[in-house]
Design an enzyme around this catalytic site. Structure first.
Site, PDB file in Angstrom:
ATOM      1  N   GLY A 133      17.234  28.207  12.927  1.00 42.73           N
ATOM      2  CA  GLY A 133      17.515  27.448  11.722  1.00 42.73           C
ATOM      3  C   GLY A 133      18.746  27.868  10.957  1.00 42.73           C
ATOM      4  N   GLY A 181      21.817  27.703  12.090  1.00 47.41           N
ATOM      5  CA  GLY A 181      22.935  26.833  12.434  1.00 47.41           C
ATOM      6  C   GLY A 181      23.807  27.310  13.568  1.00 47.41           C
ATOM      7  N   LYS A 182      23.260  28.162  14.458  1.00 46.16           N
ATOM      8  CA  LYS A 182      24.104  28.680  15.529  1.00 46.16           C
ATOM      9  C   LYS A 182      24.519  27.598  16.521  1.00 46.16           C
ATOM     10  CE  LYS A 182      20.194  30.640  18.152  1.00 46.16           C
ATOM     11  NZ  LYS A 182      19.137  30.435  17.142  1.00 46.16           N
ATOM     12  N   THR A 183      23.654  26.611  16.762  1.00 48.22           N
ATOM     13  CA  THR A 183      24.034  25.528  17.674  1.00 48.22           C
ATOM     14  C   THR A 183      25.164  24.700  17.081  1.00 48.22           C
ATOM     15  OG1 THR A 183      21.846  25.404  18.678  1.00 48.22           O
ATOM     16  CG2 THR A 183      23.226  23.453  18.849  1.00 48.22           C
ATOM     17  N   SER A 184      25.074  24.377  15.801  1.00 46.94           N
ATOM     18  CA  SER A 184      26.152  23.634  15.144  1.00 46.94           C
ATOM     19  C   SER A 184      27.458  24.412  15.181  1.00 46.94           C
ATOM     20  CB  SER A 184      25.775  23.324  13.689  1.00 46.94           C
ATOM     21  OG  SER A 184      24.624  22.523  13.625  1.00 46.94           O
ATOM     22  N   ASP A 238      18.727  27.515  24.701  1.00 49.61           N
ATOM     23  CA  ASP A 238      17.679  27.367  23.699  1.00 49.61           C
ATOM     24  C   ASP A 238      16.599  26.430  24.225  1.00 49.61           C
ATOM     25  OD1 ASP A 238      16.095  26.938  21.505  1.00 49.61           O
ATOM     26  OD2 ASP A 238      17.747  26.598  20.119  1.00 49.61           O
ATOM     27  N   THR A 255      15.874  22.728  13.834  1.00 51.69           N
ATOM     28  CA  THR A 255      15.374  23.861  14.621  1.00 51.69           C
ATOM     29  C   THR A 255      14.031  24.385  14.112  1.00 51.69           C
ATOM     30  OG1 THR A 255      17.616  24.484  15.270  1.00 51.69           O
ATOM     31  CG2 THR A 255      15.921  26.171  15.456  1.00 51.69           C
TER      32      THR A 255
END
Length: 596
Positions: A18, A20-23, A45, A509
């Site tokens: 949550g 924001g690592k994917t963003s 992930d 997430t």
């Protein structure tokens, strides 16, 4: 994003769910590709939403992203890899060992350690084998291995026959046992991770004390392994643009305080601050704007999605007191708040315990709050009928380690003991150690309410179940089991005795990870009682344009919880003051809604 000015070939993004690592990973990959660099973006992930974010159907091999020339992306499915790995490891024993023993082995290979090691196995093929990715200038990973996994893989004895003969029953040795053949590849992978000329590890966090503390812990673990090539990215830094909005000014104040008081180790790292986005970061255009200065015209709240506008109707229903009234009707039992770190399950547990005590019930709150702030403030006020105890994970882990080393480690050589000691540092070990303390608390629920803010996952419950079944298979004398252990699983699975509250945030997430947690619980034959969506802007009156955009964006995930995951849902509003102490906890449920 400063780390992209002189970007290394490999970029790893790590952080708790949550943050924001994917963003951040997607935005970085797009920015590098826009410069003409050939980039491969990889997600390991289990709840990856790369397909949605990039509007591209991805597979387990590089797929071109049409909207971004020079960018390829792929989803590695660690759950599929873990399942295939589990089947390979267990298959030789089917029909040879008793069914209970096979079931125990299968559950041993179903935990988070197996998933993590399987994921490491997959991306090691990309990072450790230079020829596999020689056509790309940069490899961007949106998930990084933990320090525990890296330490485990660097121990020489991890590749010895010790694992094949180990009978200690500890957590990660079994999942690691089939990977000896890849020792050289893993060695190259670990070397690449610690090489600052080739790799940068980006610690993604939020401007919140719990998220910053987790980033600091990760940083320290990696430094022990000489992975010092770290960069701190604080995502979601908020600055109010409407000084008349009390929610906005309070949020900026809390954000500023968290950053000012961050751990000293993090302050020494090079840092990137990314402003809080007003919109959801879905689509290439939105990702290109991440971290870019915007004019006021860009901050206008997005239009409402009329397909889910009815979510606002929840604000007209009864507050969370209704949910607590339902919990109170039983008169006793166990209430467990469950969820990923940082979603507020300790605070929700404390609020529920306080509300039940003020209704006249005897209540015991068992908390693992590291700083013990919640427990201390409630205990100091001496609420009638409410007792508070703190489970100290470190103390529980140390006692468990000593017991295992004294028994299972007694006959091992130095290398074997080193491997066992490292295995006992795993997240699985902490869960098992805390579980023992949790089991002691559950027994009190026969004549009072017991509220527990950290509960065993579905995997741990199934592991206990299969271990008990195996024990009975071996001894054929179930009467040798202690009464508390015999009664524990039936109590947890009894919906009239145990009520599970799944706590999440109204974001992608956290909601998807909570859904996975619910699936695990159902595997263990435990049906959650309700979901609690915490820190929501939906019930609040807001004028700040950024927060208005966030409020509108929440609807998608609130709608998903209401219509896909939960039988009943409570929504707790974001608090302008941190919900600590008895007064703060009383305020917690005043602006909230329930829907069922």
């Amino acid at each position: 994003m400063d780390f992209l000015q002189t970007a290394t070939r490999n970029l790893f993004f790590t952080g708790k769910g949550g943050v924001g690592k994917t963003s951040m990973a997607c935005a970085s990959a797009i920015r590098l590709a826009d410069r003409g660099r050939r980039v491969l973006l990889v997600s390991t992930d289990p709840a990856s939403n790369l397909d949605e974010v990039l509007a591209t159907t991805l597979r387990s091999e590089p797929t071109a992203v049409d909207a971004v020339p020079n960018l390829w992306a792929m989803n590695i499915d660690p759950e599929q890899a873990a399942g295939e790995y589990r089947d390979r490891m267990v298959a030789p024993y089917r029909g040879v060992l008793p069914d209970a023993a096979v079931q125990s082995m299968e559950e041993q290979f179903s935990g988070s350690c197996t998933l993590e090691i399987a994921a490491f196995d997959e991306f090691a093929k990309l990072l450790g084998d230079a020829q596999a990715t020689e056509e790309f200038d940069h490899i961007v990973f949106d998930t990084a291995p933990t320090g525990h996994t890296l330490r485990l893989l660097t121990l020489p004895s991890a590749w010895s026959g010790f694992m094949e003969t180990n009978t200690s029953g500890t957590s990660c040795l079994g999942p690691l046992a089939g990977l000896q053949a890849q020792q050289e590849l893993y060695k190259k992978t670990v070397e690449a991770l610690s090489d600052g000329k080739r790799t940068t590890l980006v610690l993604v966090t939020r401007p919140e004390p719990s998220a910053l503390a987790e980033a600091d812990r990760t940083s320290g673990e990696l430094r022990v392994l000489a992975v010092t090539n770290q960069h701190l990215a604080i995502n979601g830094v908020f600055q109010a643009t409407d000084a008349s909005d009390p929610v906005a000014t309070a949020m900026q104040s809390r954000c500023d305080q968290a950053i000012a008081s961050m751990p000293s180790r993090l302050k020494k790292l090079d840092r990137t601050s990314v402003p809080l986005a007003a919109r959801g970061l879905v689509g290439v255009d939105a990702l290109r704007q991440l971290g870019v200065d915007r004019s006021m015209s860009d901050l206008t709240a997005p239009s409402e999605d009329h397909t889910i506008a009815h979510v606002d109707n929840a604000a007209d229903s009864v507050a969370m007191d209704s949910l607590i009234d339902t919990l109170a009707a039983q008169g006793h039992g166990v209430i467990m708040t469950m969820g990923k770190g940082g979603v507020g399950k300790t605070t929700v547990a404390a609020g529920v315990a306080l509300a039940l005590a003020e209704r006249g019930f005897p209540v015991h709150l068992s908390t693992t709050d590291p700083a013990a702030h919640v427990a201390a403030t409630i205990a100091a006020d001496q609420i009638d009928g409410l007792t508070v105890s703190r489970i100290d994970p470190e103390r529980e882990i140390e006692a468990y380690r000593e017991e295992v080393m004294r028994t299972a480690g007694a006959e091992l050589d130095d290398q074997g003991r080193a491997l066992l000691e490292e295995d006992l540092r795993s997240p699985c070990t902490e869960e098992i150690a805390v579980f023992r303390a949790f089991a002691r608390a559950v027994a009190e629920g026969e004549d009072r309410f017991v509220v527990v803010d950290t509960a065993p996952t579905g995997h741990t419950i199934l592991l206990l179940d299969s271990a008990l079944a195996y024990h009975r298979e071996v001894t054929r004398q179930s009467r040798q089991m202690p009464e508390s252990v015999e009664n524990l699983l039936p109590r947890l699975r009894d919906p009239n005795f145990t009520r599970v509250l799944i706590v999440t945030l109204p974001e992608s997430t956290p909601v998807h990870e909570a859904a996975k947690l619910q699936d695990d619980l159902r595997r263990a034959r435990i049906e959650p009682f309700a979901w609690v969506i915490n820190q929501s802007l939906a019930p609040l009156e807001i004028t700040d344009p950024v927060l208005s955009g966030r409020k509108a964006h929440e609807k998608k995930y609130i709608h998903e919880v209401l219509n896909q995951h939960a039988d009943q849902t409570a929504i707790i509003a974001w608090q302008t003051t941190p919900p600590t102490g008895t007064n703060g906890l009383r305020e917690l449920f005043l602006v909230s809604t329930t829907s069922g």
